[in-house]
Design a protein around this motif. Structure first.
Motif, PDB file in Angstrom:
ATOM      1  N   ASN A   1       0.820  -1.224   0.002  1.00 32.86           N
ATOM      2  CA  ASN A   1      -0.093  -0.068  -0.233  1.00 32.86           C
ATOM      3  C   ASN A   1       0.803   1.444   0.182  1.00 32.86           C
ATOM      4  OD1 ASN A   1      -2.403  -1.384   0.045  1.00 32.86           O
ATOM      5  ND2 ASN A   1      -2.483  -1.524   2.253  1.00 32.86           N
ATOM      6  N   LYS A   2       1.935   1.092   0.733  1.00 29.06           N
ATOM      7  CA  LYS A   2       2.773   2.421   0.748  1.00 29.06           C
ATOM      8  C   LYS A   2       3.439   2.306  -0.517  1.00 29.06           C
ATOM      9  CE  LYS A   2       4.729   2.854   5.599  1.00 29.06           C
ATOM     10  NZ  LYS A   2       5.935   2.981   6.269  1.00 29.06           N
ATOM     11  N   ALA A   3       3.926   1.266  -1.218  1.00 31.28           N
ATOM     12  CA  ALA A   3       4.532   1.409  -2.732  1.00 31.28           C
ATOM     13  C   ALA A   3       3.408   2.246  -3.646  1.00 31.28           C
ATOM     14  CB  ALA A   3       4.797   0.132  -3.097  1.00 31.28           C
ATOM     15  N   GLU A   4       2.229   1.728  -3.328  1.00 32.70           N
ATOM     16  CA  GLU A   4       1.277   2.203  -4.548  1.00 32.70           C
ATOM     17  C   GLU A   4       1.058   3.779  -4.222  1.00 32.70           C
ATOM     18  OE1 GLU A   4      -3.677   1.742  -5.411  1.00 32.70           O
ATOM     19  OE2 GLU A   4      -2.476  -0.059  -4.461  1.00 32.70           O
ATOM     20  N   LEU A   5       0.799   4.210  -2.938  1.00 30.52           N
ATOM     21  CA  LEU A   5       0.716   5.693  -2.491  1.00 30.52           C
ATOM     22  C   LEU A   5       1.931   6.372  -3.170  1.00 30.52           C
ATOM     23  CD1 LEU A   5      -0.998   7.803  -1.331  1.00 30.52           C
ATOM     24  CD2 LEU A   5      -0.204   7.166   0.872  1.00 30.52           C
ATOM     25  N   ARG A   6       3.077   5.821  -2.822  1.00 31.90           N
ATOM     26  CA  ARG A   6       4.385   6.452  -3.460  1.00 31.90           C
ATOM     27  C   ARG A   6       4.203   6.717  -4.945  1.00 31.90           C
ATOM     28  NH1 ARG A   6       7.291   2.795   0.141  1.00 31.90           N
ATOM     29  NH2 ARG A   6       7.933   4.019   2.087  1.00 31.90           N
ATOM     30  N   ARG A   7       3.814   5.962  -5.593  1.00 29.50           N
ATOM     31  CA  ARG A   7       3.964   6.034  -7.037  1.00 29.50           C
ATOM     32  C   ARG A   7       2.782   7.027  -7.460  1.00 29.50           C
ATOM     33  NH1 ARG A   7       4.406   0.541  -6.830  1.00 29.50           N
ATOM     34  NH2 ARG A   7       2.168  -0.007  -7.143  1.00 29.50           N
ATOM     35  N   HIS A   8       1.694   7.072  -6.744  1.00 31.43           N
ATOM     36  CA  HIS A   8       0.697   8.042  -7.075  1.00 31.43           C
ATOM     37  C   HIS A   8       1.217   9.439  -6.591  1.00 31.43           C
ATOM     38  CE1 HIS A   8      -2.971  10.280  -7.333  1.00 31.43           C
ATOM     39  NE2 HIS A   8      -3.075  10.530  -6.055  1.00 31.43           N
ATOM     40  N   LEU A   9       1.886   9.781  -5.466  1.00 36.28           N
ATOM     41  CA  LEU A   9       2.418  11.092  -5.062  1.00 36.28           C
ATOM     42  C   LEU A   9       3.316  11.629  -5.930  1.00 36.28           C
ATOM     43  CD1 LEU A   9       1.955  10.314  -1.341  1.00 36.28           C
ATOM     44  CD2 LEU A   9       0.738  11.838  -2.660  1.00 36.28           C
ATOM     45  N   LEU A  10       4.381  10.613  -6.441  1.00 40.03           N
ATOM     46  CA  LEU A  10       5.366  11.012  -7.240  1.00 40.03           C
ATOM     47  C   LEU A  10       4.742  11.269  -8.794  1.00 40.03           C
ATOM     48  CD1 LEU A  10       7.883   8.289  -6.171  1.00 40.03           C
ATOM     49  CD2 LEU A  10       8.340  10.969  -5.897  1.00 40.03           C
ATOM     50  N   SER A  11       3.655  10.689  -9.076  1.00 43.05           N
ATOM     51  CA  SER A  11       3.164  11.075 -10.293  1.00 43.05           C
ATOM     52  C   SER A  11       2.483  12.394 -10.348  1.00 43.05           C
ATOM     53  CB  SER A  11       2.135   9.943 -10.673  1.00 43.05           C
ATOM     54  OG  SER A  11       1.466  10.397 -11.816  1.00 43.05           O
ATOM     55  N   VAL A  12       2.021  12.566  -9.187  1.00 44.40           N
ATOM     56  CA  VAL A  12       1.348  14.325  -9.212  1.00 44.40           C
ATOM     57  C   VAL A  12       2.578  15.157  -9.177  1.00 44.40           C
ATOM     58  CG1 VAL A  12       0.178  15.691  -7.624  1.00 44.40           C
ATOM     59  CG2 VAL A  12      -0.680  13.188  -7.933  1.00 44.40           C
ATOM     60  N   ARG A  13       3.609  14.829  -8.324  1.00 45.02           N
ATOM     61  CA  ARG A  13       4.572  15.934  -8.288  1.00 45.02           C
ATOM     62  C   ARG A  13       5.237  16.104  -9.618  1.00 45.02           C
ATOM     63  NH1 ARG A  13       8.369  15.023  -2.928  1.00 45.02           N
ATOM     64  NH2 ARG A  13       6.843  15.740  -1.509  1.00 45.02           N
ATOM     65  N   SER A  14       5.356  15.044 -10.443  1.00 44.06           N
ATOM     66  CA  SER A  14       6.093  15.092 -11.715  1.00 44.06           C
ATOM     67  C   SER A  14       5.276  16.100 -12.701  1.00 44.06           C
ATOM     68  CB  SER A  14       6.419  13.722 -12.476  1.00 44.06           C
ATOM     69  OG  SER A  14       5.068  13.083 -12.793  1.00 44.06           O
ATOM     70  N   GLY A  15       4.093  15.924 -12.681  1.00 45.40           N
ATOM     71  CA  GLY A  15       3.276  16.980 -13.486  1.00 45.40           C
ATOM     72  C   GLY A  15       3.290  18.314 -12.902  1.00 45.40           C
ATOM     73  N   LEU A  16       3.844  18.686 -11.964  1.00 39.23           N
ATOM     74  CA  LEU A  16       3.858  20.216 -11.386  1.00 39.23           C
ATOM     75  C   LEU A  16       4.388  21.230 -12.506  1.00 39.23           C
ATOM     76  CD1 LEU A  16       4.295  19.548  -7.543  1.00 39.23           C
ATOM     77  CD2 LEU A  16       2.161  20.243  -8.734  1.00 39.23           C
ATOM     78  N   PRO A  17       3.988  22.039 -12.799  1.00 38.65           N
ATOM     79  CA  PRO A  17       4.694  23.179 -13.661  1.00 38.65           C
ATOM     80  C   PRO A  17       5.752  23.753 -12.787  1.00 38.65           C
ATOM     81  CG  PRO A  17       2.403  23.489 -13.581  1.00 38.65           C
ATOM     82  CD  PRO A  17       2.495  22.595 -12.488  1.00 38.65           C
ATOM     83  N   THR A  18       6.676  24.259 -13.513  1.00 38.01           N
ATOM     84  CA  THR A  18       8.025  24.642 -12.806  1.00 38.01           C
ATOM     85  C   THR A  18       7.536  25.932 -12.301  1.00 38.01           C
ATOM     86  OG1 THR A  18       9.294  23.760 -14.881  1.00 38.01           O
ATOM     87  CG2 THR A  18      10.431  25.673 -13.563  1.00 38.01           C
ATOM     88  N   GLY A  19       6.989  26.846 -12.720  1.00 34.71           N
ATOM     89  CA  GLY A  19       6.474  27.986 -11.735  1.00 34.71           C
ATOM     90  C   GLY A  19       5.842  27.801 -10.698  1.00 34.71           C
ATOM     91  N   ASP A  20       4.996  26.689 -10.769  1.00 35.95           N
ATOM     92  CA  ASP A  20       4.519  26.465  -9.270  1.00 35.95           C
ATOM     93  C   ASP A  20       5.347  25.804  -8.213  1.00 35.95           C
ATOM     94  OD1 ASP A  20       2.183  27.109 -10.431  1.00 35.95           O
ATOM     95  OD2 ASP A  20       1.129  25.004 -10.639  1.00 35.95           O
ATOM     96  N   VAL A  21       6.521  24.915  -8.678  1.00 40.46           N
ATOM     97  CA  VAL A  21       7.579  24.554  -7.818  1.00 40.46           C
ATOM     98  C   VAL A  21       8.334  25.488  -7.160  1.00 40.46           C
ATOM     99  CG1 VAL A  21       9.484  23.107  -7.776  1.00 40.46           C
ATOM    100  CG2 VAL A  21       7.536  22.344  -9.033  1.00 40.46           C
ATOM    101  N   GLU A  22       8.675  26.691  -8.183  1.00 40.38           N
ATOM    102  CA  GLU A  22       9.422  27.777  -7.872  1.00 40.38           C
ATOM    103  C   GLU A  22       8.593  28.705  -6.643  1.00 40.38           C
ATOM    104  OE1 GLU A  22      10.205  29.470 -11.245  1.00 40.38           O
ATOM    105  OE2 GLU A  22      12.107  28.110 -11.753  1.00 40.38           O
ATOM    106  N   ALA A  23       7.515  28.740  -6.987  1.00 28.49           N
ATOM    107  CA  ALA A  23       6.522  29.673  -6.014  1.00 28.49           C
ATOM    108  C   ALA A  23       6.458  28.967  -4.837  1.00 28.49           C
ATOM    109  CB  ALA A  23       5.294  30.004  -6.653  1.00 28.49           C
ATOM    110  N   ALA A  24       6.277  27.785  -4.888  1.00 28.87           N
ATOM    111  CA  ALA A  24       6.097  26.825  -3.442  1.00 28.87           C
ATOM    112  C   ALA A  24       7.338  27.049  -2.663  1.00 28.87           C
ATOM    113  CB  ALA A  24       5.674  25.534  -3.787  1.00 28.87           C
ATOM    114  N   GLU A  25       8.633  26.822  -3.516  1.00 25.84           N
ATOM    115  CA  GLU A  25       9.886  26.995  -2.699  1.00 25.84           C
ATOM    116  C   GLU A  25       9.844  28.342  -1.783  1.00 25.84           C
ATOM    117  OE1 GLU A  25      14.809  27.245  -3.280  1.00 25.84           O
ATOM    118  OE2 GLU A  25      13.466  26.376  -4.758  1.00 25.84           O
TER     119      GLU A  25
END
Length: 200
Positions: A7-31
């Motif tokens: 279950n942890k592995a499945e959740l990790r895959r999902h969360l990493l997939s969501v992160r990979s789709g974040l626009p660069t501008g959103d990542v920079e603003a979040a930092e």
């Protein structure tokens, strides 16, 4: 609730997939927002030594926070990955003192302090993929920070444990294993989420 690693592995895959789709501008603003928000955390405001890490890829950005801590005179420790996945530590002296290491990680150049150096930290900033309402953190599954937290517990040290996340990564429940140790707080771009009372 204790669940299986599957279950942890499945959740990790999902969360990493969501992160990979974040626009660069959103990542920079979040930092930038994370650095501002973390400055409000009493555990960091009063810390003399903070164990942290350099974010890579689409992780919530830490570089602005590292530089803010350094500018305040905080001693910042950064991890150095050892061949057995344990962590050694080095001192952060600024972005120019970082070098690319294995697995694409950025590590401090210069001397090594040994795995026990983390015991001197007043606060430990932990990478993670999610945290739940109990403060249970979901890491990437490599076990490096499980070793760090076990070392801290075995030594009787009591630094503040803080995880840095995106707003969407605060979940109702994260699968928990018996060795999982809760964090005191999570910092996201929009808020500080507390799981224990702040220090007085």
């Amino acid at each position: 609730m204790i669940t299986t690693d599957g279950n942890k592995a499945e959740l990790r895959r999902h969360l990493l997939s969501v992160r990979s789709g974040l626009p660069t501008g959103d990542v920079e603003a979040a930092e930038a927002a994370l650095a501002r928000r973390a400055a409000e955390l009493p555990e960091l405001a009063d810390a003399r030594t903070v164990a942290a890490y350099v974010s890579v890829g689409r992780e919530p950005g830490t570089r602005a926070l590292l530089d803010a801590l350094l500018a305040r005179g905080v001693r910042v420790l950064l991890p150095v990955l050892l061949p057995d996945n344990d962590l050694d530590w080095g001192v952060y002296r600024g972005a120019e003192g970082l070098r690319r290491a294995s697995r694409g990680l950025l590590e401090p150049d210069g001397g090594r302090l040994g795995p026990d150096a983390v015991l001197d930290a007043d606060a430990v900033l932990l990478p993670g993929l999610a945290v739940d309402r109990r403060g249970i953190r979901l890491g990437r599954g490599g076990g490096s920070y499980d070793r760090v937290l076990a070392r801290i517990a075995a030594a009787g040290a009591d630094p503040a444990l803080v995880v840095l996340l995106y707003d969407t990564e605060l979940l109702e429940t994260v699968p928990r294993d018996p060795h999982d140790r809760p964090v005191q707080a999570a910092v996201t771009p929009s808020a500080i989420h507390r799981f224990t009372e702040p220090p007085r």
